[in-house]
Design a protein around this motif. Structure first.
Motif, PDB file in Angstrom:
ATOM      1  N   ARG A 294      43.621  49.070  33.922  1.00 25.61           N
ATOM      2  CA  ARG A 294      42.906  47.840  34.549  1.00 25.61           C
ATOM      3  C   ARG A 294      42.249  47.053  33.504  1.00 25.61           C
ATOM      4  NH1 ARG A 294      41.599  52.231  38.208  1.00 25.61           N
ATOM      5  NH2 ARG A 294      41.942  51.755  40.466  1.00 25.61           N
ATOM      6  N   GLU A 295      41.825  46.173  33.962  1.00 28.14           N
ATOM      7  CA  GLU A 295      41.158  45.101  33.034  1.00 28.14           C
ATOM      8  C   GLU A 295      39.600  44.857  33.547  1.00 28.14           C
ATOM      9  OE1 GLU A 295      44.471  42.130  31.133  1.00 28.14           O
ATOM     10  OE2 GLU A 295      43.390  41.407  32.862  1.00 28.14           O
ATOM     11  N   ILE A 296      38.766  44.949  32.601  1.00 32.39           N
ATOM     12  CA  ILE A 296      37.423  44.772  33.189  1.00 32.39           C
ATOM     13  C   ILE A 296      36.971  43.629  32.590  1.00 32.39           C
ATOM     14  CG2 ILE A 296      34.935  45.687  32.899  1.00 32.39           C
ATOM     15  CD1 ILE A 296      36.112  48.451  32.412  1.00 32.39           C
TER      16      ILE A 296
ATOM     17  N   VAL B  72      36.595  44.288  38.217  1.00 34.14           N
ATOM     18  CA  VAL B  72      37.847  44.910  37.715  1.00 34.14           C
ATOM     19  C   VAL B  72      39.082  44.634  38.547  1.00 34.14           C
ATOM     20  CG1 VAL B  72      38.862  47.476  37.479  1.00 34.14           C
ATOM     21  CG2 VAL B  72      36.367  46.929  37.481  1.00 34.14           C
ATOM     22  N   ARG B  73      40.187  44.409  37.710  1.00 35.90           N
ATOM     23  CA  ARG B  73      41.544  44.112  38.443  1.00 35.90           C
ATOM     24  C   ARG B  73      42.680  44.862  37.552  1.00 35.90           C
ATOM     25  NH1 ARG B  73      40.919  37.829  37.433  1.00 35.90           N
ATOM     26  NH2 ARG B  73      42.222  37.540  35.646  1.00 35.90           N
TER      27      ARG B  73
ATOM     28  N   LEU C 115      38.155  54.101  41.079  1.00 35.76           N
ATOM     29  CA  LEU C 115      37.940  53.705  39.674  1.00 35.76           C
ATOM     30  C   LEU C 115      37.434  54.961  39.074  1.00 35.76           C
ATOM     31  CD1 LEU C 115      35.551  50.610  40.731  1.00 35.76           C
ATOM     32  CD2 LEU C 115      37.619  50.644  39.537  1.00 35.76           C
TER      33      LEU C 115
ATOM     34  N   ALA D  45      33.756  54.876  32.355  1.00 37.81           N
ATOM     35  CA  ALA D  45      33.880  53.379  32.143  1.00 37.81           C
ATOM     36  C   ALA D  45      32.858  52.879  31.221  1.00 37.81           C
ATOM     37  CB  ALA D  45      33.790  52.776  33.533  1.00 37.81           C
TER      38      ALA D  45
END
Length: 291
Positions: free
Chosen positions: A17-19, A67-68, A122, A128
């Motif tokens: 994922r990208e934060i 997040v996506r 998540l 994270a």
């Protein structure tokens, strides 16, 4: 010098994922931090806030973490027929139990599909943390750079305006003695008008003129103004947070010009004091944006 207004963004990767971290700030007397995180990562609010405090000292700061999936502009709906059927049956059963008309359509199926999309949960807050802090650090760098650019513009503007105040104070200084001369002439004219011929060397006249000269003497005020201007320029040249110090100096400068205006019995001095107050008000407005 830093402004309190700016924007920054940063990103990091985590488990496919990208934060994304977005941070913005506006002026405020103190430091107010508002952090928006995914519910699963609420435990990171404290550490993230401390990182912001380490870089900023004033301003209302809003930090949002999203997040996506990499490259996904909008979420992709995955069809899970079994899951949709299960949710559909439960929804119909609830409607029958509460005697609510049940009229399903395509939009209902789409919402059920979205609700059962099957996105993996998540990672935990501990997992994270490093990625979130990396994204926040990048966003902070951009924010500080933006505040620095605007701060440079503020510094140039404030420097020019303080120089204007110095010029006005320098013009006031030689006008002060003329106030005593004018008062002496006006006093003698009034005495003559009522029929009293008094010599200029008369002790009573000299005493009255001396008292007036003492009351309208602005030497101390001009000296303090020069000191305040020097302090103002010194603070502008320093890299430390300057907003509160400059705000205090503005109050002191205003007080001295007020006293000069109340003491001076001279129209040209009054005009320059009014010009100085107007310029000082513009300075105070700008100082409100300085960290």
């Amino acid at each position: 010098m830093l402004s309190m207004t700016g924007y920054g963004a940063g990103a990091a990767s985590l488990a496919g994922r990208e934060i994304f971290a977005e941070i913005s700030s506006v002026n405020r007397k103190g430091l107010e931090i508002n952090v928006a995180l995914p519910r699963e990562w609420n435990a990171l609010e404290g550490p993230v806030g401390e990182r912001v405090k380490g870089r900023l000292s004033r301003g209302a700061v809003r930090l949002a973490i999203a997040v996506r999936a990499p490259g996904a502009a909008t979420p992709v709906v995955k069809w899970d027929e079994a899951a949709v059927q299960k949710e559909f049956a439960q929804l119909r059963e609830l409607a029958e139990r509460f005697e609510i008309p049940f009229n399903p359509d395509v939009s209902l199926l789409l919402r059920l599909a979205q609700a059962t999309n099957g996105e993996p949960p998540l990672p935990s807050a501990d997992e994270a943390r490093a990625a979130v802090e990396k994204a926040v650090a990048a966003a902070l760098e951009q924010l500080v750079a933006a505040r620095s650019r605007e701060g440079a513009a503020l510094k140039a503007d404030l420097t020019a305006r303080v120089q204007t105040l110095q010029k006005l104070a320098a013009e006031i200084a030689p006008l002060a003695p003329a106030s005593v001369t004018r008062y002496r002439e006006a006093l003698l004219a009034r005495l003559k008008q009522i029929g009293l011929e008094i010599d200029l060397n008369d002790e009573r006249v000299l005493r009255e003129i001396a008292l007036f000269a003492d009351r309208c003497d602005i030497t101390e005020e001009l000296t303090r103004l020069a000191s305040h201007f020097a302090q103002f320029e010194k603070i502008l040249a320093d890299d430390a947070p300057a907003g509160r110090k400059l705000d205090f100096l503005c109050q002191e400068i205003h007080r001295e010009f007020n006293t000069v205006g109340s003491k001076a019995q001279h129209l040209d001095i009054t005009r320059r004091v009014l010009d100085a107050k107007n310029e000082l008000e513009r300075i105070r407005e700008q100082v409100q944006n300085v960290e």
